[in-house]
Enzyme design. Structure first.
Site, short mmCIF file in Angstrom:
data_model
loop_
_atom_site.label_atom_id
_atom_site.label_comp_id
_atom_site.label_asym_id
_atom_site.label_seq_id
_atom_site.Cartn_x
_atom_site.Cartn_y
_atom_site.Cartn_z
N GLU A 114 62.84 -2.00 36.55
CA GLU A 114 63.57 -2.52 37.71
C GLU A 114 62.77 -3.62 38.40
O GLU A 114 63.34 -4.61 38.89
CB GLU A 114 63.88 -1.38 38.67
CG GLU A 114 64.88 -0.37 38.10
CD GLU A 114 64.95 0.92 38.89
OE1 GLU A 114 66.06 1.43 39.08
OE2 GLU A 114 63.88 1.43 39.30
N GLU A 134 64.58 7.98 33.81
CA GLU A 134 64.75 8.82 34.99
C GLU A 134 65.57 10.08 34.74
O GLU A 134 65.26 11.15 35.28
CB GLU A 134 65.39 8.01 36.13
CG GLU A 134 64.47 7.01 36.80
CD GLU A 134 64.51 5.64 36.15
OE1 GLU A 134 64.09 4.67 36.78
OE2 GLU A 134 64.95 5.55 34.98
#
Length: 259
Positions: A114, A134
């Site tokens: 990210e 995640e």
């Protein structure tokens, strides 16, 4: 210590920002997020800097968020103090006025990917891995993984990383559009500097405005981009100079429609 974990070096028109927590694979905690926000504010006002290189120290670009930093938070703190704050910090990086080149010297995982996605250009060394792991921890990407990454790279490639847990090599990531170039191990900083030097030769005002226009066309932060472009245009007009002068002189402005 946190200030030292985000290091800034300037060489002429090129600045380099290094995430420096190599013992933790450059994983972020709250203090590092704060330091990154402060570093963005610092480089933003360096008017001689025309391009920024973002990289990591050691063998990783960034492993994302440090589990020890957020694992003990309650739901409210996790959502507000960790996810929302981190999202704002990464947005600050993505909207810097100058082009940002991510030099991926090592793995970019979760929040590390990210972070890389907030850059305009990504150059990766051939040995790295990229992914969004995640969901294997029972959580979701929170620092724009399901938002900016979908806008910039497409929903399907994000589905493969988030839902399927796929990890990509540098070459596969290039083929999928996640990175823009792949270089040999140990050479990414030179490749990033070479690319940055090419960018730095171009008109700085044109670069800044073009970055805003591209972001707007891509559906990223349209409101801010339109207002920034409009303000830049108006700031150069004779009408604005007249308005400011009239205010200072306590008189009614006499606008002439001067550009």
């Amino acid at each position: 210590m946190s200030e030292e974990r985000i290091q800034i070096a300037v060489d002429g028109p090129i600045a380099t920002m290094t995430v420096a927590r190599p013992d933790k694979l450059n994983a972020f905690d709250i203090d590092m997020l704060k330091a990154l926000a402060a570093a963005c504010d610092t480089v933003e006002v360096m008017r001689d800097v025309r391009v920024l290189i973002l990289t990591g120290e050691g063998k990783a670009f960034s492993a994302g968020g440090d589990i020890k930093a957020w694992g003990g938070m309650d739901a409210a703190a996790f959502g507000h103090d960790w996810v929302r704050f981190g999202h704002r910090v990464f947005e600050r990086l993505a909207t810097l006025r100058m082009p940002v080149i991510a030099a991926l010297n090592g793995h970019a995982l979760g929040g590390g990917l990210e972070l890389a996605a907030a850059a305009d250009i990504r150059i990766a060394e051939s040995q790295i891995k990229i992914g969004l792991p995640e969901t294997s921890l029972g959580m979701v990407p929170g620092w724009s993984g399901t938002q900016r990454l979908v806008v910039r790279f497409g929903a399907q490639i994000v589905r493969r990383m988030v839902l399927g847990g796929e990890m990509f090599t540098a070459e596969t990531a290039k083929a999928e559009g996640l990175v823009d170039g792949v270089v040999e191990t140990g050479t990414v900083m030179q490749a990033a500097r070479d690319y940055a030097a090419r960018v730095a030769k171009r008109g700085p005002a044109a670069l800044e405005i073009s970055k805003l226009m591209i972001a707007s066309a891509n559906g990223e932060d349209n409101g801010a981009a339109v207002e920034a472009l409009g303000s830049i245009l108006v700031a150069k007009t004779g009408d604005l100079r007249e308005g400011v002068a009239a205010f200072s002189e306590k008189r009614e402005a006499q606008f002439k429609g001067e550009w």
